[in-house]
Design a protein around this motif. Structure first.
Motif, short mmCIF file in Angstrom:
data_model
loop_
_atom_site.label_atom_id
_atom_site.label_comp_id
_atom_site.label_asym_id
_atom_site.label_seq_id
_atom_site.Cartn_x
_atom_site.Cartn_y
_atom_site.Cartn_z
N GLU A 63 2.26 10.55 -13.75
CA GLU A 63 2.31 9.14 -14.18
C GLU A 63 2.33 8.19 -12.99
N MET A 64 3.09 8.56 -11.97
CA MET A 64 3.22 7.66 -10.82
C MET A 64 1.88 7.50 -10.11
N THR A 90 -0.61 5.50 -12.19
CA THR A 90 -0.26 4.07 -12.31
C THR A 90 -0.54 3.42 -10.96
N HIS A 91 -0.16 4.14 -9.91
CA HIS A 91 -0.40 3.62 -8.56
C HIS A 91 -1.90 3.45 -8.28
N SER A 127 -3.57 0.48 -9.82
CA SER A 127 -2.91 -0.70 -9.24
C SER A 127 -3.45 -0.95 -7.83
N ARG A 182 -5.52 -4.09 -6.58
CA ARG A 182 -5.02 -4.85 -5.43
C ARG A 182 -6.15 -5.12 -4.45
N ARG A 198 -8.61 -7.63 -5.72
CA ARG A 198 -8.05 -8.99 -5.74
C ARG A 198 -7.69 -9.50 -4.34
N GLU A 236 -2.89 -7.40 -0.03
CA GLU A 236 -2.59 -6.37 0.98
C GLU A 236 -1.21 -5.79 0.75
N ILE A 237 -1.00 -4.64 1.33
CA ILE A 237 0.30 -3.98 1.18
C ILE A 237 0.71 -3.39 2.53
N GLY A 238 2.01 -3.34 2.78
CA GLY A 238 2.50 -2.76 4.03
C GLY A 238 2.31 -1.26 4.05
N ALA A 239 2.32 -0.69 5.23
CA ALA A 239 2.11 0.76 5.37
C ALA A 239 3.33 1.53 4.87
N MET A 275 6.27 4.49 4.94
CA MET A 275 7.15 4.90 6.04
C MET A 275 6.51 6.07 6.79
N TYR A 318 -1.05 5.88 1.00
CA TYR A 318 -0.25 5.98 -0.23
C TYR A 318 -0.87 6.98 -1.20
N ILE A 371 -0.05 10.44 -0.16
CA ILE A 371 1.34 10.77 -0.51
C ILE A 371 1.44 11.14 -1.99
N HIS A 372 0.86 10.30 -2.83
CA HIS A 372 0.95 10.55 -4.28
C HIS A 372 0.23 11.84 -4.68
#
Lengths: 124, 118
Positions: free
Chosen positions: A47-48, A51-52, A55, A59, A62, A65-68, A70, A108, A111-112
């Motif tokens: 699900e994560m 959904t990610h 999204s 993003r 549109r 931007e998103i931060g990196a 960890m 990301y 990771i997912h």
């Protein structure tokens, strides 16, 4: 999550403009691809990711931007035996998207995907 | 007050943080979809959720089911929660809050303090 649950999730998100219809379609293709790779219908703990993923694509569409993530998390997933599988799936997403993914979004997704491969023990 | 823990990660930890802040707060852990529905139907007063990016898995379902004006992304990667912004969001009537898992301690405390002071 199975295909019907995914469709319901994406429908809610797209109808309410949280994600774009294009990203919803991309997520469905990515889910089908992952089912084939894992040889399972019901992908546990997905699900994560799914959904990610829409999204993230929304993003990008549109211009947001998103931060990196960890660096510790990135370092950890690189040690996973499923890292290369995750890399292949992320390359597939980039191909579906048709444009180079921003590095942060790429990371990301890695990771997912690594997490989902681990949760499903790489499939049958 | 009743709070639902939705989102995607660290749900038990978030519940513990709520209970540590005030043990009288009722909490329930649900999937992101069920949690957003619980908020929409008035079964709970507030929604808390975490994911890796703060606004994706943490809040996407709440955004869809109760609408953007009622939701607040409290923190994002590299962007820590700010108490004044959280207080403003609570005072504006926002009821669903998403944050990144690494900021959960500060985010939960700020949200609950803001609700308490509302």
């Amino acid at each position: 999550m199975n295909t019907n649950e995914l469709k319901e999730r994406l429908k809610i998100l797209a109808e309410n403009n949280v994600i774009s219809y294009r990203s919803s379609d991309l997520a469905r293709q990515a889910f089908t691809q992952l089912q084939q790779v894992l040889h399972i219908e019901d992908i546990q703990a997905s699900e994560m990711l799914f959904t990610h993923l829409p999204s993230a694509i929304t993003r990008i569409e549109r211009g947001e931007e998103i931060g990196a993530p960890m660096p510790e998390i990135l370092a950890e997933i690189k040690t996973s035996k499923y890292y290369q599988d995750a890399m292949q799936q992320t390359k597939f997403i980039e191909k579906l998207h048709g444009y180079k993914l921003p590095q942060e979004e790429w990371d990301y997704l890695l990771i997912h995907y690594t997490n989902v491969f681990q949760q499903n023990e790489g499939g049958k | 007050m009743k709070i639902v823990i939705g989102g995607q990660v660290d749900k038990k930890e978030i519940e513990s943080l709520v209970k540590e802040f005030d043990s009288s707060i009722e909490t329930v852990i649900k999937s992101d979809l069920e949690a957003a529905m619980a908020l929409k139907t008035g079964q709970v007063d507030y929604y808390l959720g975490a994911c890796h990016t703060g606004g994706g898995g943490a809040l996407a379902m709440a955004l869809a089911l109760i609408g953007r004006p009622k939701c607040e992304t409290v923190s994002m990667p590299g962007k820590k929660p700010e108490s004044q912004k959280v207080a403003n969001a609570v005072n504006e009537g926002k009821v669903a809050f998403g944050f990144t898992a690494d900021h959960k301690e500060a985010a939960v405390r700020m949200i609950l303090e803001a609700i308490k002071n509302k």
